[in-house]
Design an enzyme around this catalytic site. Structure first.
Site, PDB file in Angstrom:
ATOM      1  CG  HIS A 292      -1.677  -1.250   1.445  1.00 53.24           C
ATOM      2  ND1 HIS A 292      -2.886  -1.535   0.860  1.00 53.24           N
ATOM      3  CD2 HIS A 292      -1.338  -2.363   2.166  1.00 53.24           C
ATOM      4  CE1 HIS A 292      -3.276  -2.748   1.231  1.00 53.24           C
ATOM      5  NE2 HIS A 292      -2.348  -3.280   2.011  1.00 53.24           N
TER       6      HIS A 292
ATOM      7  CB  SER B  53      12.952  22.464 -15.651  1.00 58.43           C
ATOM      8  OG  SER B  53      12.174  23.628 -15.787  1.00 58.43           O
TER       9      SER B  53
ATOM     10  CE  LYS C  59      11.338  19.474 -11.340  1.00 57.41           C
ATOM     11  NZ  LYS C  59      10.102  19.950 -11.950  1.00 57.41           N
TER      12      LYS C  59
ATOM     13  CD  GLU D  19       8.396  12.261 -15.578  1.00 59.39           C
ATOM     14  OE1 GLU D  19       7.699  13.036 -16.248  1.00 59.39           O
ATOM     15  OE2 GLU D  19       9.251  12.659 -14.762  1.00 59.39           O
TER      16      GLU D  19
END
Ligand code: ARG
Length: 459
Positions: free
Chosen positions: A155, A276, A282, A289
């Site tokens: 979980h 970024s 970043k 992704e």
């Protein structure tokens, strides 16, 4: 060149031709098409259906055509209807009558069914190579991080101690099964439909087993209607690729979480991360992704082929031309994902001290505390309840099981002595999990060894 001159009194409209054409997709099968044609011509020559001289002329010219396409000196005509038409047309343009004999006892229906099979058999092999590479990277990491304690989760809550090595080997297992699935799918794919002709076989004395043998396939498709209609192998391969994508996507999700500031379990190499345009701080896990996102394409490709096939009667229908775009997309996508994913994983830094820190804070040794009481004679359910109370007390005091003084333990049960600290020491917790398949370092090292041997023995 149009293949159906004779019956028609008018040229097809350009709209018809453009809509009908599959050359943009199937030109990538030119090698397979030529390989199939060479086997077919060889068989026609051997059985005397065409003369051996004609067979020789056809074969040697087809070889030239293949190498000219490969070296770029012969451009595939994008106006041709498909790759089969182009190759046959080019052959005939060059050698005349023998070229026109190549299509004896053959149809584009069995031809295309063969080409896709030949093409996908090779793609199964190249995807398998990538999987092998990935698994071997994971096995190395299994070995390297066999002692790197971290929390396992259920979980997404810290649950019980494992090691990073154990975690990597979990993924190795998935990719090993993916290899088995692909190999199994390849087995059914490696059959020759050639000789099914349009749908009803032929009256010529062809030798189907010979062509299958020449092509290195395992046998023939036994029913001519099925031979030209079957696209199960595409559905199956799409399903295999979808499962690979599920595994890559889950793994990617972990990578993305793990390199977030909140986890800081790993850091991706600069060469396999992105920045970024506006936020200078970043460092983004774009590869992971994209891999996660591209799984959606691959599932879509599976849905496409299932839907294309579900309602068409036997035998060939033009709907089936839609079979190639989706499987080629799935193949290219999975190959691209693996190609980027492997070096990303291989070069990432594992922050073992952070893994350890997070593991220490999550009461992941609570089960071990209960097991300690069990070793002192308490039934597990009672031990479980007592430990639950201790955890609650720790949370209230903002401390951990490791730091809780013995006198506090004593308030919950008189079974506790100094041994509790040994029992809940995270290294010991992992070390003790020696059940088969468990995370004890000795198991993990043995498993890493087994996986490596598995890959080595195949070489
Ligand atoms: N381009 C076609 C395909 O990919 C080849 C087979 C054509 N056969 C036919 N009967 N029109 O399916």
């Amino acid at each position: 060149m149009k293949l159906w001159t004779g019956r028609f009194s008018k040229e097809a409209d350009k709209i018809t031709n453009d809509f009908n054409s599959s050359i943009a997709t199937d030109s990538r099968m030119y090698r397979d098409d030529i390989e199939g044609s060479i086997a077919h011509a060889t068989m026609l020559g051997m059985t005397g259906i065409i003369s051996p001289e004609d067979a020789d002329i056809i074969i040697s010219e087809l070889k030239k055509i293949e190498s000219e396409i490969t070296d770029g000196s012969l451009k595939i005509d994008m106006e041709a209807e498909d790759i089969h038409t182009f190759v046959e047309g080019e052959l005939t343009r060059r050698v005349g009558d023998p070229g026109k004999r190549l299509h004896t006892a053959r149809s584009r229906n069995d031809q295309v069914a063969l080409d896709i099979r030949l093409n996908l058999v090779k793609e199964c092999e190249s995807i398998d190579e990538l999987l092998v590479k990935l698994i071997s990277v994971l096995a190395d990491m299994g070995e390297k991080y066999a002692y790197a304690v971290m929390s396992g989760y259920t979980h997404l809550q810290r649950a019980q101690p494992v090691t990073f090595g154990h975690y990597m080997l979990a993924y190795a297992e998935m990719f090993l099964r993916d290899r088995e699935r692909l190999a199994d799918c390849k087995k059914r794919m490696s059959r020759s439909p050639l000789g099914s002709c349009a749908l009803a076989g032929t009256t010529y004395p062809i030798d189907r087993e010979k062509t299958a043998e020449l092509l290195g396939l395992d046998g023939i498709c036994h029913n001519s209607l099925d031979g030209v209609s079957d696209r199960d192998f595409i559905i199956e391969m799409s399903a295999c690729l979808s499962v690979i994508s599920v595994h890559l996507s889950r793994f990617s999700e972990e990578i993305i979480l793990w390199c977030s500031h909140e986890f800081k379990y790993i850091e991706l190499d600069d060469a396999f991360s992105t920045g970024s345009s506006i936020m200078p701080q970043k460092k983004n896990p774009d590869i992971a992704e994209l891999v996660r996102g591209k799984s959606g394409r691959v599932f879509g490709d599976l849905m496409t082929i299932l839907t294309v096939m579900k309602g068409i009667p036997l035998a060939y229908n033009k709907d089936m031309q839609e079979d190639k775009d989706c499987i080629f997309d799935a193949v290219d996508t999975v190959k691209a994902c693996l190609t980027a994913f492997i070096p990303m994983i291989e070069t990432m830094t594992v922050k073992t001290e952070n893994l350890r820190k997070a593991a220490a804070g999550g009461f992941i040794n609570a089960t071990d505390c209960a097991d300690y009481l069990v070793s002192k004679g308490l039934p597990f359910r009672d031990a479980y309840k007592i430990t639950g109370g201790i955890v609650a007390a720790c949370i209230e005091k903002n401390t951990t099981l490791e730091e809780l003084p013995l006198e506090e333990y004593g308030k919950f049960s008189d079974k506790f002595d100094d041994g509790i600290y040994e029992a809940i020491n995270l290294d010991n917790c992992v070390k003790g999990r020696t059940s088969l398949g468990g995370p004890a370092p000795e198991n993990v090292l043995r498993e890493a060894e087994r996986v490596k041997k598995l890959l080595n023995d195949e070489r």
